[in-house]
Motif scaffolding. Structure first.
Motif, PDB file in Angstrom:
ATOM      1  N   ALA A 276     -34.216   5.241  36.396  1.00 55.30           N
ATOM      2  CA  ALA A 276     -35.011   4.011  36.359  1.00 55.30           C
ATOM      3  C   ALA A 276     -34.222   2.878  37.013  1.00 55.30           C
ATOM      4  O   ALA A 276     -32.984   2.889  37.033  1.00 55.30           O
ATOM      5  CB  ALA A 276     -35.359   3.658  34.917  1.00 55.30           C
ATOM      6  N   SER A 277     -34.920   1.905  37.547  1.00 57.12           N
ATOM      7  CA  SER A 277     -34.243   0.770  38.174  1.00 57.12           C
ATOM      8  C   SER A 277     -33.542  -0.056  37.108  1.00 57.12           C
ATOM      9  O   SER A 277     -34.029  -0.169  35.969  1.00 57.12           O
ATOM     10  CB  SER A 277     -35.250  -0.104  38.917  1.00 57.12           C
ATOM     11  OG  SER A 277     -36.144  -0.710  37.995  1.00 57.12           O
ATOM     12  N   PRO A 278     -32.385  -0.636  37.413  1.00 55.47           N
ATOM     13  CA  PRO A 278     -31.644  -1.427  36.419  1.00 55.47           C
ATOM     14  C   PRO A 278     -32.475  -2.544  35.803  1.00 55.47           C
ATOM     15  O   PRO A 278     -32.299  -2.873  34.625  1.00 55.47           O
ATOM     16  CB  PRO A 278     -30.465  -1.989  37.232  1.00 55.47           C
ATOM     17  CG  PRO A 278     -30.288  -1.019  38.362  1.00 55.47           C
ATOM     18  CD  PRO A 278     -31.671  -0.551  38.704  1.00 55.47           C
ATOM     19  N   ASP A 279     -33.393  -3.109  36.577  1.00 59.57           N
ATOM     20  CA  ASP A 279     -34.200  -4.216  36.055  1.00 59.57           C
ATOM     21  C   ASP A 279     -35.158  -3.776  34.957  1.00 59.57           C
ATOM     22  O   ASP A 279     -35.621  -4.605  34.162  1.00 59.57           O
ATOM     23  CB  ASP A 279     -34.999  -4.866  37.194  1.00 59.57           C
ATOM     24  CG  ASP A 279     -34.083  -5.554  38.200  1.00 59.57           C
ATOM     25  OD1 ASP A 279     -32.930  -5.847  37.827  1.00 59.57           O
ATOM     26  OD2 ASP A 279     -34.523  -5.773  39.348  1.00 59.57           O
ATOM     27  N   SER A 280     -35.467  -2.472  34.921  1.00 56.46           N
ATOM     28  CA  SER A 280     -36.439  -1.990  33.934  1.00 56.46           C
ATOM     29  C   SER A 280     -35.802  -1.620  32.600  1.00 56.46           C
ATOM     30  O   SER A 280     -36.509  -1.325  31.633  1.00 56.46           O
ATOM     31  CB  SER A 280     -37.186  -0.773  34.493  1.00 56.46           C
ATOM     32  OG  SER A 280     -36.292   0.328  34.661  1.00 56.46           O
ATOM     33  N   ILE A 281     -34.471  -1.606  32.534  1.00 52.54           N
ATOM     34  CA  ILE A 281     -33.785  -1.248  31.290  1.00 52.54           C
ATOM     35  C   ILE A 281     -33.978  -2.377  30.276  1.00 52.54           C
ATOM     36  O   ILE A 281     -33.686  -3.539  30.556  1.00 52.54           O
ATOM     37  CB  ILE A 281     -32.285  -1.007  31.530  1.00 52.54           C
ATOM     38  CG1 ILE A 281     -32.070   0.013  32.648  1.00 52.54           C
ATOM     39  CG2 ILE A 281     -31.603  -0.543  30.254  1.00 52.54           C
ATOM     40  CD1 ILE A 281     -32.709   1.343  32.392  1.00 52.54           C
ATOM     41  N   THR A 282     -34.473  -2.025  29.092  1.00 49.26           N
ATOM     42  CA  THR A 282     -34.786  -3.029  28.074  1.00 49.26           C
ATOM     43  C   THR A 282     -33.526  -3.510  27.363  1.00 49.26           C
ATOM     44  O   THR A 282     -32.459  -2.886  27.452  1.00 49.26           O
ATOM     45  CB  THR A 282     -35.762  -2.463  27.028  1.00 49.26           C
ATOM     46  OG1 THR A 282     -35.078  -1.425  26.288  1.00 49.26           O
ATOM     47  CG2 THR A 282     -36.994  -1.884  27.694  1.00 49.26           C
TER      48      THR A 282
END
Length: 560
Positions: A276-282
């Motif tokens: 997953a893209s780093p920006d999508s990590i919660t």
């Protein structure tokens, strides 16, 4: 048999008469007490006691060895708490000397009633007993034989309750005796497996069984017996839950029992995964990563291992900080396959986490979904140890620690204390043998040759490459230095590195990591105090000057 009492009968004749007497009886027959037969047996044994000598000749030894294969030891039906006969019991049986002992472990006289027996104290005659083959107490081979005898007698049928009790007792004593065994040859063990309805037990040869060291795989192996002729052991037959895993691994080591992880392998289906893209990590997912890679998590894990009875917990600390977290939005589904490549039927499983070497795949977004957090963390507790190459060091409180991810690493201390695990970060953190975190390892510096390491100071020593990065472990400087020549890179220190005995290292092998007061600089044999500092603030100019300003010492260091 008054002739026995005359003292003129040779020992050889007494042995022959005893052999003829017991061979004339039916095997395992019950014999009435206070009969001529009981009197004859007692008189023969007592007469032999007066003649048995430690140095018997070869012919007599052969006679006694022949008796050892005959049931010639009277064992009475019941005993009271002191081991003496109860007056109301009026029969006895004859048993093989190899199954009779001077003393038995606790509860063996009831749980092992049909398999192991105690030499009747009222007979005395201990020298005769030893000559016939009676031993002080049961050994490893006796527990192996008991399990084999129960298994062979049952002929793969369900064990009756008395047999189950004897089998479980023998298994626990066997595990206790295995700790001191060094021989590599596997023992011919019979081990318990559940019956088809899971309500009973049967004994099966160890080579036909597997141990579920991967507990989550067990529910996926409904076709294991059909395809590969293998069954799972009955884990609950070892009564102490806290020691079951270690006990079954010990049995795998000393028999042909195999862990399921060496019979099957797990692999992901669906080809290569896209991270997953780093920006999508919660936020929750980042908090979970930070928790696992914290020093509090590593120290808490070791405290739990200590509580589980692993004395060298510091030396086996897994490198949680080296685990590579790979979050993915793609579905994770794995399958089990035999080592020959054939897929185990009905073993496909959707899951939230999967360990692929030190790479840990995790299903993104699950932590935020209602009702899925607990299952996610439960799976993670198993996958995490695989990725950290510490699968054998599981404990019951790993899930408790993972549940602290939202409240942060500092909350692990309270959570473990609430679970009755003795853990205090100030006491258990930074213990000798523990790995330094990657961040702290980057601050390690070599100490000036003009400075010494203080007694009880916590230092770092090299642990070699960890994932292609130089790793370090904590060590404590012990009070007695081996050599204290100041200003010398070869100065030696005695260190506690978490092992059973101190180690000796030279000055240049030690690294500073944290210090509330700068080192003592030796000047004319006197130590002068300097200002307070931390290791990250140790002057690089001072280190360079001490190494490069003294060419002879630098050359000495470079030559090592």
């Amino acid at each position: 048999l008054g002739w026995c009492e005359s003292g003129d009968v040779p020992l050889e004749s007494l042995a022959d008469h005893l052999a003829l007497l017991v061979q004339a009886l039916e095997p395992h027959c019950r014999i009435q007490c206070n009969t001529h037969l009981e009197g004859d047996l007692k008189q023969i044994l007592q007469a032999m006691e007066r003649k048995v000598l430690p140095g018997m000749d070869g012919k007599l030894l052969a006679k006694f060895r022949a008796l050892a294969d005959l049931p010639c030891i009277p064992v009475y039906a019941d005993k009271d708490a002191s081991g003496e006969l109860r007056e109301e019991e009026n029969f006895f049986t004859l048993r093989l000397p190899s199954r009779v002992f001077e003393r038995l472990p606790d509860k063996a006289d009831t749980d092992m009633r049909e398999h192991l027996h105690q030499w009747p104290r009222q007979l005395g005659c201990l020298q005769t007993a030893k000559a016939l083959g009676v031993r002080p107490e049961p050994e490893l081979s006796d527990w192996v034989e008991c399990l084999s005898r129960i298994g062979e007698d049952a002929e793969s049928k369900d064990l009756i309750p008395a047999e189950q009790t004897s089998a479980s007792y023998s298994l626990e004593k066997l595990v206790g005796a295995l700790a001191a065994r060094d021989e590599p040859e596997p023992l011919p063990l019979w081990l318990p497996t559940p019956t088809d309805n899971d309500e009973g037990m049967r004994l099966v040869r160890a080579e036909e069984l597997v141990y579920a060291d991967e507990a989550s795989w067990k529910g996926r192996c409904s076709c294991l017996e059909e395809q590969f002729g293998l069954r799972f052991v009955s884990e609950a037959s070892i009564s102490q839950p806290g020691s079951r895993h270690a006990s079954w691994l010990l049995l795998c080591k000393h028999s042909k029992l195999r862990p399921i992880s060496v019979v099957l392998r797990e692999s992901l289906q669906g080809g290569d995964l896209e991270p997953a893209s780093p920006d999508s990590i919660t936020l929750g997912e980042r908090q979970l990563e930070a928790l696992i890679k914290s020093e509090e998590f590593a120290a808490g894990h070791q405290a739990c291992l200590h509580a589980s009875g692993i004395s060298d917990a510091a030396a086996v600390a897994p490198a949680f900080e080296s685990v590579e977290f790979c979050w993915t939005s793609a579905p994770l589904q794995s399958v089990l396959s035999h080592l020959d490549g054939s897929q185990l039927k009905d073993s496909e499983r959707k899951q939230y986490t999967f360990a692929d070497s030190n790479k840990l795949w995790l299903q993104a977004g699950v932590l935020e979904e209602t009702g899925k957090e607990q299952n996610f963390l439960q799976e993670l507790s198993s996958s995490l140890l695989k990725s950290a190459k510490a699968r054998q060091h599981r404990h019951a409180h790993l899930l408790t620690m993972l549940e602290c991810y939202r409240s942060g690493p500092a909350s692990i201390e309270t959570a473990l204390q609430d679970a009755n695990v003795e853990f205090n970060m100030a006491k258990h953190g930074h213990q000798p043998g523990m790995r330094l975190s990657i961040e702290l390892a980057a601050t390690c510096v070599q100490q000036s040759t003009l400075c010494t390491f203080d007694e009880e100071e916590m230092v770092a020593v090299s642990a070699g490459l960890i994932d292609e990065v130089e790793g370090y472990r904590y060590a404590r400087v012990l009070p007695a230095a081996v050599s204290s020549n100041s200003g010398n890179l070869l100065r030696q220190y005695s260190l506690d590195e978490g092992g059973k005995s101190p180690t000796i290292r030279r000055h240049f092998e030690l690294f500073k990591i944290e210090r509330k007061q700068s080192p003592s600089v030796k000047t004319g044999g006197e130590a002068s105090a300097t200002t307070r500092s931390t290791d990250m603030e140790v002057s690089s100019q001072q280190t360079a000057a001490s190494l490069l300003g003294d060419a002879s010492r630098y050359a000495e260091f470079a030559a090592l």
